[in-house]
Write a protein that holds these residues in place. Structure first.
Motif, PDB file in Angstrom:
ATOM      1  N   UNK A 112      25.183 -58.684  -9.028  1.00  0.00           N
ATOM      2  CA  UNK A 112      25.814 -59.784  -9.260  1.00  0.00           C
ATOM      3  C   UNK A 112      26.130 -59.928 -10.794  1.00  0.00           C
ATOM      4  N   UNK A 113      25.280 -58.964 -11.754  1.00  0.00           N
ATOM      5  CA  UNK A 113      25.463 -59.314 -13.229  1.00  0.00           C
ATOM      6  C   UNK A 113      27.033 -58.925 -13.520  1.00  0.00           C
ATOM      7  N   UNK A 114      27.627 -57.878 -12.793  1.00  0.00           N
ATOM      8  CA  UNK A 114      29.083 -57.649 -13.168  1.00  0.00           C
ATOM      9  C   UNK A 114      30.075 -58.213 -12.027  1.00  0.00           C
ATOM     10  N   UNK A 115      29.624 -58.027 -10.972  1.00  0.00           N
ATOM     11  CA  UNK A 115      30.481 -58.585  -9.813  1.00  0.00           C
ATOM     12  C   UNK A 115      30.499 -60.002  -9.511  1.00  0.00           C
ATOM     13  N   UNK A 116      29.313 -60.649 -10.244  1.00  0.00           N
ATOM     14  CA  UNK A 116      29.580 -62.036 -10.389  1.00  0.00           C
ATOM     15  C   UNK A 116      28.976 -62.569  -9.005  1.00  0.00           C
ATOM     16  N   UNK A 117      28.510 -63.933  -9.077  1.00  0.00           N
ATOM     17  CA  UNK A 117      28.130 -64.867  -7.784  1.00  0.00           C
ATOM     18  C   UNK A 117      29.162 -64.689  -6.735  1.00  0.00           C
ATOM     19  N   UNK A 118      29.031 -64.349  -5.474  1.00  0.00           N
ATOM     20  CA  UNK A 118      29.712 -64.563  -4.340  1.00  0.00           C
ATOM     21  C   UNK A 118      30.764 -63.483  -4.405  1.00  0.00           C
ATOM     22  N   UNK A 119      30.812 -62.227  -5.447  1.00  0.00           N
ATOM     23  CA  UNK A 119      31.497 -61.357  -5.384  1.00  0.00           C
ATOM     24  C   UNK A 119      32.993 -61.598  -6.010  1.00  0.00           C
ATOM     25  N   UNK A 120      32.945 -62.682  -6.854  1.00  0.00           N
ATOM     26  CA  UNK A 120      34.339 -63.053  -7.418  1.00  0.00           C
ATOM     27  C   UNK A 120      34.792 -62.030  -8.287  1.00  0.00           C
ATOM     28  N   UNK A 121      34.009 -61.368  -8.784  1.00  0.00           N
ATOM     29  CA  UNK A 121      34.391 -60.187 -10.152  1.00  0.00           C
ATOM     30  C   UNK A 121      34.512 -60.787 -11.400  1.00  0.00           C
ATOM     31  N   UNK A 122      34.725 -60.055 -12.255  1.00  0.00           N
ATOM     32  CA  UNK A 122      35.006 -60.439 -13.932  1.00  0.00           C
ATOM     33  C   UNK A 122      36.327 -60.929 -13.881  1.00  0.00           C
ATOM     34  N   UNK A 123      36.632 -61.940 -14.960  1.00  0.00           N
ATOM     35  CA  UNK A 123      37.962 -62.185 -15.169  1.00  0.00           C
ATOM     36  C   UNK A 123      38.665 -61.062 -15.825  1.00  0.00           C
ATOM     37  N   UNK A 124      39.790 -60.721 -15.655  1.00  0.00           N
ATOM     38  CA  UNK A 124      40.572 -59.532 -16.638  1.00  0.00           C
ATOM     39  C   UNK A 124      40.482 -60.118 -17.987  1.00  0.00           C
ATOM     40  N   UNK A 125      40.358 -58.785 -18.702  1.00  0.00           N
ATOM     41  CA  UNK A 125      40.557 -59.047 -20.174  1.00  0.00           C
ATOM     42  C   UNK A 125      41.999 -58.414 -20.732  1.00  0.00           C
ATOM     43  N   UNK A 126      42.519 -58.875 -21.740  1.00  0.00           N
ATOM     44  CA  UNK A 126      43.777 -58.171 -22.180  1.00  0.00           C
ATOM     45  C   UNK A 126      43.670 -56.548 -22.527  1.00  0.00           C
ATOM     46  N   UNK A 127      44.366 -55.914 -22.031  1.00  0.00           N
ATOM     47  CA  UNK A 127      44.362 -54.317 -22.232  1.00  0.00           C
ATOM     48  C   UNK A 127      43.978 -53.760 -23.643  1.00  0.00           C
ATOM     49  N   UNK A 128      44.740 -54.934 -24.744  1.00  0.00           N
ATOM     50  CA  UNK A 128      44.392 -54.239 -26.103  1.00  0.00           C
ATOM     51  C   UNK A 128      43.110 -54.526 -26.491  1.00  0.00           C
ATOM     52  N   UNK A 129      42.363 -55.250 -25.839  1.00  0.00           N
ATOM     53  CA  UNK A 129      40.862 -55.511 -26.158  1.00  0.00           C
ATOM     54  C   UNK A 129      39.763 -54.465 -25.433  1.00  0.00           C
ATOM     55  N   UNK A 130      40.179 -53.964 -24.473  1.00  0.00           N
ATOM     56  CA  UNK A 130      39.513 -53.174 -23.512  1.00  0.00           C
ATOM     57  C   UNK A 130      39.283 -51.975 -24.459  1.00  0.00           C
ATOM     58  N   UNK A 131      38.047 -51.119 -24.249  1.00  0.00           N
ATOM     59  CA  UNK A 131      37.603 -49.888 -24.765  1.00  0.00           C
ATOM     60  C   UNK A 131      38.231 -48.885 -23.648  1.00  0.00           C
ATOM     61  N   UNK A 132      38.564 -47.722 -24.104  1.00  0.00           N
ATOM     62  CA  UNK A 132      39.096 -46.713 -23.120  1.00  0.00           C
ATOM     63  C   UNK A 132      37.986 -46.467 -22.157  1.00  0.00           C
ATOM     64  N   UNK A 133      38.396 -46.407 -21.014  1.00  0.00           N
ATOM     65  CA  UNK A 133      37.413 -46.151 -19.540  1.00  0.00           C
ATOM     66  C   UNK A 133      36.665 -47.587 -19.209  1.00  0.00           C
ATOM     67  N   UNK A 134      37.059 -48.470 -19.936  1.00  0.00           N
ATOM     68  CA  UNK A 134      36.528 -49.863 -19.547  1.00  0.00           C
ATOM     69  C   UNK A 134      37.170 -50.450 -18.275  1.00  0.00           C
ATOM     70  N   UNK A 135      36.844 -50.972 -17.546  1.00  0.00           N
ATOM     71  CA  UNK A 135      37.432 -51.758 -16.453  1.00  0.00           C
ATOM     72  C   UNK A 135      36.512 -52.983 -15.952  1.00  0.00           C
TER      73      UNK A 135
END
Length: 137
Positions: free
Chosen positions: A42-65
């Motif tokens: 749940x810490x990552x996939x959130x309550x009820x499996x809703x997942x995380x909100x996408x972040x802009x690609x320019x903020x993401x670290x390489x290999x970060x999904x």
């Protein structure tokens, strides 16, 4: 060796351990899976499996999904039960954010996690789980 083989076979055919792809699991497995989900997922996939909100690609670290939704809003249901359990147990090579849970949980617990995930899917989506998703939508 014979006792080991008998134990493995009995686990594989025990009721509720793992429903077939596209079928509902028993309520006890769903409840056990929900407890495991809250503890490990749940810490990552959130309550009820809703997942995380996408972040802009320019903020993401390489290999970060971001953690994908596991409810029916994403493609988790495109995979078979075996594929989902394999991912739970072995993690994803393309990101360190989805670790291998092997050694932390056992196969039966992975099946219970799957039972909980499938409880988040509608009957229509569940009926299209796995390879059928290509022809039934």
């Amino acid at each position: 060796m014979l006792k080991f083989c008998i134990a493995i076979i009995s686990l594989l055919v025990s009721t509720g351990l793992l429903a077939a792809t596209g079928e509902r699991s028993d309520p006890e497995s769903v409840l056990a899976g929900k407890k495991l989900y809250v503890q490990y997922c749940q810490a990552c996939h959130q309550k009820d499996g809703v997942g995380e909100k996408p972040i802009p690609a320019f903020l993401a670290q390489p290999g970060y999904l971001t953690a994908m939704p596991l409810n029916e809003t994403s493609h988790a249901w495109h995979h078979t039960d075996e594929q989902i359990i394999h991912t739970i147990m072995n993690g994803l090579k393309r990101t360190k954010r989805m670790p291998a849970w092997q050694g932390v949980i056992n196969e039966q617990q992975a099946g219970q996690l799957l039972a909980y995930l499938k409880s988040l899917w509608s009957d229509r989506i569940l009926g299209c789980q796995g390879p059928k998703h290509m022809s039934c939508m």
